[in-house]
Scaffold this active site. Structure first.
Site, PDB file in Angstrom:
ATOM      1  N   GLY A  96      44.599  32.624  33.528  1.00  0.00           N
ATOM      2  CA  GLY A  96      43.803  33.055  35.097  1.00  0.00           C
ATOM      3  C   GLY A  96      43.170  34.132  35.824  1.00  0.00           C
ATOM      4  CD  GLU A  97      41.898  38.146  39.293  1.00  0.00           C
ATOM      5  OE1 GLU A  97      41.757  38.704  38.756  1.00  0.00           O
ATOM      6  OE2 GLU A  97      43.308  38.415  40.553  1.00  0.00           O
ATOM      7  CB  SER A  98      45.069  39.339  35.779  1.00  0.00           C
ATOM      8  OG  SER A  98      44.265  40.634  36.170  1.00  0.00           O
ATOM      9  CB  CYS A 136      42.906  34.570  29.562  1.00  0.00           C
ATOM     10  SG  CYS A 136      41.607  35.886  30.058  1.00  0.00           S
ATOM     11  NE  ARG A 175      41.821  42.311  36.916  1.00  0.00           N
ATOM     12  CZ  ARG A 175      40.617  42.344  37.196  1.00  0.00           C
ATOM     13  NH1 ARG A 175      40.306  42.924  37.148  1.00  0.00           N
ATOM     14  NH2 ARG A 175      40.992  41.145  37.169  1.00  0.00           N
ATOM     15  CB  ILE A 178      36.936  31.720  29.621  1.00  0.00           C
ATOM     16  CG1 ILE A 178      36.798  30.629  28.592  1.00  0.00           C
ATOM     17  CG2 ILE A 178      36.981  31.512  31.144  1.00  0.00           C
ATOM     18  CD1 ILE A 178      37.460  29.156  28.871  1.00  0.00           C
ATOM     19  NE  ARG A 179      34.555  36.049  35.481  1.00  0.00           N
ATOM     20  CZ  ARG A 179      33.832  37.449  35.690  1.00  0.00           C
ATOM     21  NH1 ARG A 179      32.873  37.324  34.771  1.00  0.00           N
ATOM     22  NH2 ARG A 179      33.818  38.638  36.288  1.00  0.00           N
ATOM     23  CG  HIS A 199      42.083  31.183  27.557  1.00  0.00           C
ATOM     24  ND1 HIS A 199      42.789  30.944  27.973  1.00  0.00           N
ATOM     25  CD2 HIS A 199      40.963  31.477  27.442  1.00  0.00           C
ATOM     26  CE1 HIS A 199      42.494  31.768  29.413  1.00  0.00           C
ATOM     27  NE2 HIS A 199      41.180  32.319  28.896  1.00  0.00           N
ATOM     28  CD  GLU A 255      45.277  28.739  26.839  1.00  0.00           C
ATOM     29  OE1 GLU A 255      45.197  29.106  28.274  1.00  0.00           O
ATOM     30  OE2 GLU A 255      45.267  28.928  26.067  1.00  0.00           O
TER      31      GLU A 255
END
Length: 209
Positions: free
Chosen positions: A54-56, A86, A115, A144-145, A189, A191
């Site tokens: 997600g976005e940490s 991630c 990050r 992914i990023r 990821h 998942e």
């Protein structure tokens, strides 16, 4: 929290942001019962916890908003198994580089992470990784990023690094999966690929804890 012989452990998935459903499905496939966790009362019911991507920084703020930050820190410090992918890896690290000054860390891993390291320097990509502790051949990883691990403490086991690949020299040899005791983290990821082997590794850690 003892797990009865033959019983399925209860693995929480932090359900504040990110790939919650995907992780829950993989946890079930790996032999555990998945439980979404949004409040401290739900955290108290689980044998282990997955922190999804997600976005940490957003997840850090939401942990405080939902009054989960300190209870989660305490459970991890007391030995509860945790698995971060991630953004989850970033939260579990003791230090995150290129983060916001107000970002809070859980400190479950003695690592320094950067990050968005892959997102800025070599873009999102996929790779097949040799992954210590996972049998059956390489693990296909989707980045992914993603962060990478810049520094790992003496008690941290490196499980996977990026192999040499054409066009991604900046990524080669970067650490992307680590374990310290019952805490596991990946930059990628697992998942998203349909391969539940990394989640099985984590569920085994939960059973052993």
């Amino acid at each position: 929290m003892a797990i009865a012989t033959g019983a399925r452990p209860v693995v929480g998935v932090l359900a504040l942001q990110g790939d919650v459903r995907e992780h829950a499905a993989m946890v079930e496939r790996a032999g555990a019962r998945a439980l979404p966790v949004r409040r401290a009362s739900e955290l108290s019911e689980v044998d282990g916890l997955v922190l999804p991507g997600g976005e940490s920084t957003t997840m850090s703020r939401l942990l405080e908003t939902f009054e989960l930050l300190e209870p989660l820190r305490e459970r991890i410090a007391d030995g509860m198994p945790a698995f971060g992918s991630c953004a989850g890896m970033i939260l579990l690290a003791r230090q995150a580089l290129d983060g916001r000054p107000d970002q809070r860390q859980l400190g479950g891993l003695d690592v320094v992470v950067r990050r968005n390291a892959f997102g800025r320097q070599v873009d999102s990509f996929e790779a097949d990784l040799d992954f210590t502790g996972v049998e059956g051949g390489p693990v296909h990883a989707v980045f992914i990023r993603a962060p990478w691990v810049e520094k790992a403490g003496d008690g941290v086991e490196v499980l996977a690094s990026v192999p040499e690949m054409p066009g991604s020299e900046d990524a080669a040899a970067r650490i992307v999966a680590v374990r310290q005791g019952a805490v596991l983290a990946t930059s990628f990821h697992p998942e998203l690929t349909g391969d539940e082997r990394v989640h099985r590794l984590f569920v085994d850690l939960v059973r052993q804890a």
